[in-house]
Design a protein around this motif. Structure first.
Motif, mmCIF file in Angstrom:
data_model
loop_
_atom_site.group_PDB
_atom_site.id
_atom_site.type_symbol
_atom_site.label_atom_id
_atom_site.label_comp_id
_atom_site.label_asym_id
_atom_site.label_seq_id
_atom_site.Cartn_x
_atom_site.Cartn_y
_atom_site.Cartn_z
ATOM 1 N N GLN A 771 38.685 -3.218 16.691
ATOM 2 C CA GLN A 771 38.903 -1.818 17.077
ATOM 3 C C GLN A 771 38.897 -1.122 15.622
ATOM 4 O OE1 GLN A 771 42.265 -1.594 19.586
ATOM 5 N NE2 GLN A 771 41.290 -2.339 21.216
ATOM 6 N N LYS A 772 39.707 -1.716 14.656
ATOM 7 C CA LYS A 772 39.903 -1.032 13.413
ATOM 8 C C LYS A 772 38.222 -0.994 12.719
ATOM 9 C CE LYS A 772 44.591 -1.794 11.823
ATOM 10 N NZ LYS A 772 45.174 -2.277 12.866
ATOM 11 N N LEU A 773 37.515 -1.821 12.948
ATOM 12 C CA LEU A 773 36.197 -2.027 12.297
ATOM 13 C C LEU A 773 35.360 -0.825 13.119
ATOM 14 C CD1 LEU A 773 35.308 -5.918 12.366
ATOM 15 C CD2 LEU A 773 35.383 -4.475 10.359
ATOM 16 N N TYR A 774 35.537 -0.605 14.501
ATOM 17 C CA TYR A 774 34.639 0.383 14.933
ATOM 18 C C TYR A 774 35.119 1.660 14.480
ATOM 19 C CZ TYR A 774 32.990 3.440 18.820
ATOM 20 O OH TYR A 774 32.589 4.388 19.404
ATOM 21 N N VAL A 775 36.285 1.967 14.322
ATOM 22 C CA VAL A 775 36.966 3.165 13.913
ATOM 23 C C VAL A 775 36.289 3.566 12.422
ATOM 24 C CG1 VAL A 775 38.884 4.735 13.156
ATOM 25 C CG2 VAL A 775 38.655 3.323 15.471
ATOM 26 N N ASP A 776 36.407 2.472 11.508
ATOM 27 C CA ASP A 776 35.979 2.672 10.300
ATOM 28 C C ASP A 776 34.627 2.963 10.043
ATOM 29 O OD1 ASP A 776 38.594 2.588 9.290
ATOM 30 O OD2 ASP A 776 38.162 0.372 8.543
ATOM 31 N N LYS A 777 33.713 2.322 11.063
ATOM 32 C CA LYS A 777 32.464 2.668 10.848
ATOM 33 C C LYS A 777 32.180 3.921 11.478
ATOM 34 C CE LYS A 777 31.210 -2.402 10.825
ATOM 35 N NZ LYS A 777 30.956 -2.346 9.739
ATOM 36 N N MET A 778 32.749 4.451 12.514
ATOM 37 C CA MET A 778 32.133 5.774 12.987
ATOM 38 C C MET A 778 32.836 6.911 12.102
ATOM 39 S SD MET A 778 31.135 6.005 16.093
ATOM 40 C CE MET A 778 30.102 4.724 15.685
ATOM 41 N N ILE A 779 33.976 6.396 11.224
ATOM 42 C CA ILE A 779 34.167 7.542 10.234
ATOM 43 C C ILE A 779 33.170 7.642 9.098
ATOM 44 C CG2 ILE A 779 35.933 7.944 8.263
ATOM 45 C CD1 ILE A 779 38.074 6.888 10.176
ATOM 46 N N GLU A 780 32.568 6.458 8.694
ATOM 47 C CA GLU A 780 31.636 6.413 7.577
ATOM 48 C C GLU A 780 30.304 6.996 8.026
ATOM 49 O OE1 GLU A 780 30.613 2.267 7.085
ATOM 50 O OE2 GLU A 780 32.596 1.822 6.082
ATOM 51 N N LEU A 781 30.255 7.188 9.525
ATOM 52 C CA LEU A 781 28.924 7.836 10.105
ATOM 53 C C LEU A 781 29.043 9.419 10.270
ATOM 54 C CD1 LEU A 781 27.954 5.331 12.861
ATOM 55 C CD2 LEU A 781 27.019 5.457 10.494
ATOM 56 N N ARG A 803 9.824 4.378 4.808
ATOM 57 C CA ARG A 803 10.135 5.726 4.671
ATOM 58 C C ARG A 803 11.703 6.220 4.627
ATOM 59 N NH1 ARG A 803 10.895 8.438 9.821
ATOM 60 N NH2 ARG A 803 10.706 6.822 11.538
ATOM 61 N N ARG A 804 12.083 6.913 3.838
ATOM 62 C CA ARG A 804 13.630 7.177 3.543
ATOM 63 C C ARG A 804 13.826 8.378 4.517
ATOM 64 N NH1 ARG A 804 17.101 6.030 -0.143
ATOM 65 N NH2 ARG A 804 15.612 5.129 -1.444
ATOM 66 N N VAL A 805 14.997 8.262 5.383
ATOM 67 C CA VAL A 805 15.589 9.227 6.260
ATOM 68 C C VAL A 805 17.076 9.628 6.093
ATOM 69 C CG1 VAL A 805 15.951 9.664 8.570
ATOM 70 C CG2 VAL A 805 13.869 8.126 8.190
ATOM 71 N N ASN A 806 17.080 10.918 5.780
ATOM 72 C CA ASN A 806 18.651 11.348 5.644
ATOM 73 C C ASN A 806 19.089 11.525 6.955
ATOM 74 O OD1 ASN A 806 20.677 12.855 4.804
ATOM 75 N ND2 ASN A 806 19.666 14.383 3.528
ATOM 76 N N LEU A 807 20.178 10.795 7.150
ATOM 77 C CA LEU A 807 20.740 10.599 8.210
ATOM 78 C C LEU A 807 21.768 11.644 8.623
ATOM 79 C CD1 LEU A 807 21.639 6.690 8.135
ATOM 80 C CD2 LEU A 807 19.966 7.619 9.637
ATOM 81 N N ALA A 808 22.127 12.396 7.588
ATOM 82 C CA ALA A 808 23.099 13.505 7.709
ATOM 83 C C ALA A 808 22.451 14.757 8.434
ATOM 84 C CB ALA A 808 23.507 14.012 6.289
ATOM 85 N N GLN A 809 20.670 14.724 8.320
ATOM 86 C CA GLN A 809 20.136 15.515 8.908
ATOM 87 C C GLN A 809 19.505 15.234 10.532
ATOM 88 O OE1 GLN A 809 16.881 16.112 5.978
ATOM 89 N NE2 GLN A 809 18.344 17.575 4.985
ATOM 90 N N THR A 810 20.150 14.116 11.113
ATOM 91 C CA THR A 810 19.784 13.801 12.275
ATOM 92 C C THR A 810 21.084 14.030 13.156
ATOM 93 O OG1 THR A 810 20.738 11.213 11.970
ATOM 94 C CG2 THR A 810 18.543 11.751 11.215
ATOM 95 N N ASP A 811 21.119 13.646 14.459
ATOM 96 C CA ASP A 811 22.269 13.597 15.387
ATOM 97 C C ASP A 811 23.179 12.842 15.349
ATOM 98 O OD1 ASP A 811 20.974 15.636 16.853
ATOM 99 O OD2 ASP A 811 19.999 14.300 18.383
ATOM 100 N N LEU A 812 23.034 11.780 14.070
ATOM 101 C CA LEU A 812 24.251 10.719 14.038
ATOM 102 C C LEU A 812 25.441 11.141 13.685
ATOM 103 C CD1 LEU A 812 24.792 7.748 13.982
ATOM 104 C CD2 LEU A 812 23.877 7.644 11.611
ATOM 105 N N PRO A 813 25.652 11.882 12.681
ATOM 106 C CA PRO A 813 27.030 12.521 12.327
ATOM 107 C C PRO A 813 27.565 13.390 13.543
ATOM 108 C CG PRO A 813 25.656 13.168 10.572
ATOM 109 C CD PRO A 813 24.685 12.849 11.837
ATOM 110 N N SER A 814 26.623 14.046 14.368
ATOM 111 C CA SER A 814 27.406 14.788 15.336
ATOM 112 C C SER A 814 27.794 13.993 16.478
ATOM 113 C CB SER A 814 26.172 15.617 15.990
ATOM 114 O OG SER A 814 25.427 16.635 15.054
ATOM 115 N N ILE A 815 27.170 12.733 16.740
ATOM 116 C CA ILE A 815 27.587 11.747 17.682
ATOM 117 C C ILE A 815 28.711 11.197 17.137
ATOM 118 C CG2 ILE A 815 26.885 9.492 18.585
ATOM 119 C CD1 ILE A 815 23.861 10.247 18.472
#
Length: 857
Positions: A771-781, A803-815
């Protein structure tokens, strides 16, 4: 006055020096009366400055020891004179340099290839011969057109040698053009890169400098189509840097380098004449797994440059036109030149017959292509001075006394056509240890013969036979077919009759190893890979002889029709070894459904683990063997997790051509992806406590396994949430609302990993960790950075585009933000119900972490 005295002194000194030199010269002349004649390695110059060769008999005199062959070699004293025939000028020669003997403990072994290059002799402008290194990058088929000249202007081959012609050999008419005598001694007893170690290998071996005075030519042998040069080379080395945590590296701790500061290696360079007429190329097809070669092509009438990509294979041709007609009518015929592999005489005697069987097993595949007796294994003849293991005319399976757990099957081929010329398969002694571990961990639940520390010779021999066949397949031009096993339904892996007939994979070129799905009650005994349906088809594609096809284009049309017909049977499909997203193409997996296959595999691991102590015990020995096999068992479990994980964000990639129906790329169905996440929640994130057998762990590890389990969970969770996988989920979910989404993945993981939030029970240490692993990874995202997304482009033989993708410009941080907010509220509610103190502390800690991440002060 001073000037006159100085002049007089200098004059006297010069006179004395001249007298001394003359006296020494006379003395030397008298004392060397019986010494061998000096070999002139530089042609004398005439009055006009031009180099003038001597008469042939003045250079190649009665003291010369001559060997006839591709190149006639004359040894005079310590010099090696090469007589280059005029017919060889302009011809292309493949040079292959291998280790013959190596220093112990350096991670390099006799028989391994060091360097490979094409070279060409040509006549210089001033009684000299040039040696050029040839690299195939671009070519033009239109030799008589202007485009050909443009290509030549862009392909200057480097000169690696310039040699004075010491003598001409006259032809039958008396002209000086039959052959050219040159001295190559310094080329081969020196450190010319083409015939020695390249800079990267020198760095790996910590080599500083070449030692000319400790290096020499030990032997040169010449044969009809090749010349073999054996050399001894010595290099100074630098000691490794002192490190508290050293990283294993080839060559760093070579004992002789540490003791003496130098290393000495013996090398063998084969110079083999490439065929005068290159074999017809067979155009590469991504639907069939062959190694390939390629170069750029510029044609006179084309509107763009093209890339010619062609399969690597042996040349098999009928002995006569009559035989070709017989084969066309369906009769098996023998080829003009069969494929023969010799077995290294250094191979332990009891394993030789199994290695030979592994080679001979391919005969059935060549019969599918219309050939009989096309391939065979042979024992190396004893006491035959005309044969050498380094001779490029002979393909040899070399046996290395090494701790490496591996074998490999390379080939040497003509870069102009893909024709395989020879192969030296490498076989390391300790591969038997690897085979023992694989077979025990994967099959001991159903095969009693696997339940022992040391296998009997029959079982080990059959394992060796299987690996021999696999490596020979590579030397026939076949790549790994990692998709072959996905054509077998999982339940058929438990069907004895089906397994007896078909085996668990359709290709021995797969990394399918052994049938780990079969259960003890099934009675399955056919547990090994074998030459399968795909292998027979691939050999048919690569080695069928088309007597009525006059051009490569006509041949391609016939092959395309054959391939489209074969594609109707998915057991004949090829699955690349390099797909980053197709879950059918994986190493060490079997069956068409990774979740069901892995579930059966885990059932067998649960049967095997409690028995490891009994199967490995030996009085007076430590528990090292138990430790090794427990590591192999947990490694097998981790593989199952990886097989399942690849389904998430997966895309099926089935190569197609314009004249075939269907799409090449298809999204893995949503239901399969959800099953994969459910499997991981059940088998891994819900603690696999069965792995923590304390009867085993207490003998090999001071720890109880808490951190080991967390490490496995961390690796899989990181893989599931990797940026490239998330990008594929976002891409594919945009195509259809029925496709699995990134938000669904995170929700499914949360629901499985935090299932305790629905009740009031305690959360144990293993679950608190995940559970700690999950939360830490979500925070990183919340601040995910960038990721590299790889893909295999259509029409490309090997490799990826990225190709390089900027993940901050995807739905990932919102999720991530939405999921963390939801989880925080759920934990607040659950925390009030928790009675276990550590569980309450745990949830309060996670609530605090999430709060700080969502609203940093």
């Amino acid at each position: 006055m001073v000037k006159k005295k100085l002049t007089l002194i200098i004059t006297c000194l010069l006179f004395c020096f001249a007298q001394g030199t003359f006296a020494q010269s006379k003395k030397k002349k008298r004392s060397d009366k019986n010494a061998p004649a000096k070999v002139e390695t530089k042609a004398p110059e005439s009055k006009d400055g031009k180099k003038e060769p001597k008469p042939y008999k003045k250079v190649i005199d009665s003291t010369a020891v001559t060997q006839k062959g591709l190149i006639d070699i004359h040894k005079i004293n310590d010099k090696y004179l090469f007589e280059i025939p005029n017919s060889l000028l302009g011809s292309e020669i493949m040079t292959i340099t291998r280790y013959s003997k190596t220093p112990a403990g350096g991670g390099i072994f006799g028989g391994e290839e060091i360097n490979r290059q094409v070279v060409r002799w040509e006549k210089g402008l001033n009684n000299n011969i040039l040696l050029r290194s040839v690299t195939y990058v671009i070519m033009s088929p239109d030799e008589d057109k202007p485009m050909a000249q443009a290509v030549k202007n862009s392909t200057s081959d480097p000169i690696i040698g310039n040699y004075d012609i010491l003598a001409f050999k006259k032809d039958s008419t008396g002209k000086n053009n039959a052959g050219y005598v040159i001295d190559l001694t310094s080329t081969f007893d020196g450190d010319i890169q083409t015939f020695s170690l390249d800079p990267i290998k020198k760095q790996l071996l910590n080599i500083v400098a070449f030692q000319k005075d400790k290096s020499f030519i030990s032997k040169i042998s010449s044969y009809p189509i090749n010349t073999e040069i054996r050399t001894v080379k010595t290099f100074t080395t630098t000691p490794p840097r002192i490190s508290i945590t050293p990283t294993p590296q080839i060559g760093v701790n070579i004992p002789s380098a540490l003791d003496a500061g130098v290393i000495t290696v013996e090398m063998n360079t084969s110079m083999i004449l490439l065929p005068k007429t290159p074999m017809r190329k067979r155009e590469f097809d991504a639907r069939v797994g062959y190694f390939a070669n390629e170069y750029g092509v510029f044609e006179e009438e084309s509107q763009k440059s093209d890339t010619k990509t062609f399969a690597v294979r042996w040349r098999l041709e009928p002995k006569s036109p009559e035989d070709a007609q017989k084969q066309k009518k369906g009769e098996l015929i023998e080829p003009l030149k069969p494929i023969v592999y010799y077995i290294d005489p250094a191979t332990p005697e009891k394993w030789k017959k199994f290695i030979k069987q592994g080679i001979d097993d391919w005969q059935i595949a060549f019969e599918a292509a219309g050939w009989k007796n096309a391939i065979r294994g042979e024992y190396w003849p004893e006491n035959d001075p005309t044969m050498s293991l380094e001779d490029a005319r002979f393909s040899v399976l070399r046996y290395f006394a090494a701790e490496i757990q591996n074998a490999y099957g390379p080939n040497v081929h003509d870069p102009r056509s893909g024709e395989i010329l020879e192969s030296h398969i490498g076989w390391y002694h300790n591969i038997m240890s690897l085979l023992r571990n694989w077979y025990l961990i994967q099959t001991a639940a159903v095969d009693p013969a696997a339940r022992t520390k040391k296998f009997d010779d029959k079982l080990m021999g059959e394992l060796i036979r299987f690996v021999s066949s696999h490596e020979v397949g590579h030397t026939l031009g076949l790549r790994h077919n990692m998709g072959a096993s996905s054509a077998t339904p999982v339940e058929k892996l438990r069907d004895k009759a089906y397994q007896d007939k078909n085996g668990h994979t359709s290709s021995i070129m797969d990394y399918a190893r052994f049938n780990y799905v079969a259960q003890p009650e099934d009675g399955v005994t056919a547990l090994f890979p074998r030459i399968g349906d795909y292998d027979k088809w691939a050999i048919k594609w690569g080695y069928s002889y088309f007597d009525d096809a006059k051009t490569e284009t006509e041949e391609k049309v016939k092959l395309n029709e054959m391939t489209k017909e074969a594609y109707k049977n998915n057991r004949l499909w090829f699955g690349t070894e390099s797909s980053p997203y197709d879950p059918r193409y994986q190493t060490e997996d079997i069956g068409d459904n990774a979740m069901r296959a892995s579930e059966y595999g885990i059932k067998n691991l649960k049967r095997i683990l409690p028995n490891l102590l009994e199967w490995t015990k030996e009085n007076g020995e430590s528990y090292a063997e138990l430790d090794e096999l427990y590591g192999a068992l947990t490694g097998q479990f981790r593989r199952y997790m990886g097989h399942v994980t690849k389904n998430v964000g997966g895309i099926y990639d089935s190569p197609k051509t314009y004249d075939m129906t269907g799409n090449q790329f298809e999204v893995v169905p949503r239901a399969i992806q959800k099953d994969a996440v459910l499997f991981l929640n059940t088998q891994l994130f819900n603690t696999p406590k069965w792995l923590l057998d304390q009867n085993v762990l207490s003998k090999i590890n001071p720890e109880s396994g808490v951190e080991a389990i967390k490490g496995m969970q961390d690796a899989t969770l990181s893989s599931l949430l990797a940026g490239d996988r998330i990008v594929r989920l976002i891409e594919t979910s945009s195509m259809s609302k029925n496709n699995y989404t990134a938000d669904e993945l995170v929700s499914d993981l949360k629901n499985g990993i935090f299932s305790e939030l629905k009740g009031s029970g305690s959360i144990d240490v293993f679950r608190r960790n995940i559970q700690k692993l999950y939360v830490d990874k979500m925070i990183e995202l919340l601040k995910p950075g960038t990721t590299m997304v790889r893909s295999v482009p259509v029409g490309v033989t090997y490799g990826f585009t990225t190709r390089r993708v900027n993940l901050a410009q995807t739905d990932l941080p919102s999720i991530a933000r939405g999921q963390l907010n939801s989880l925080k509220n759920e934990m607040k509610s659950a925390s009030s119900r928790m009675t276990d103190r550590m569980s309450k502390y745990h949830l309060q800690d996670l609530i605090s972490r999430i709060g700080q991440a969502l609203d940093p002060k």
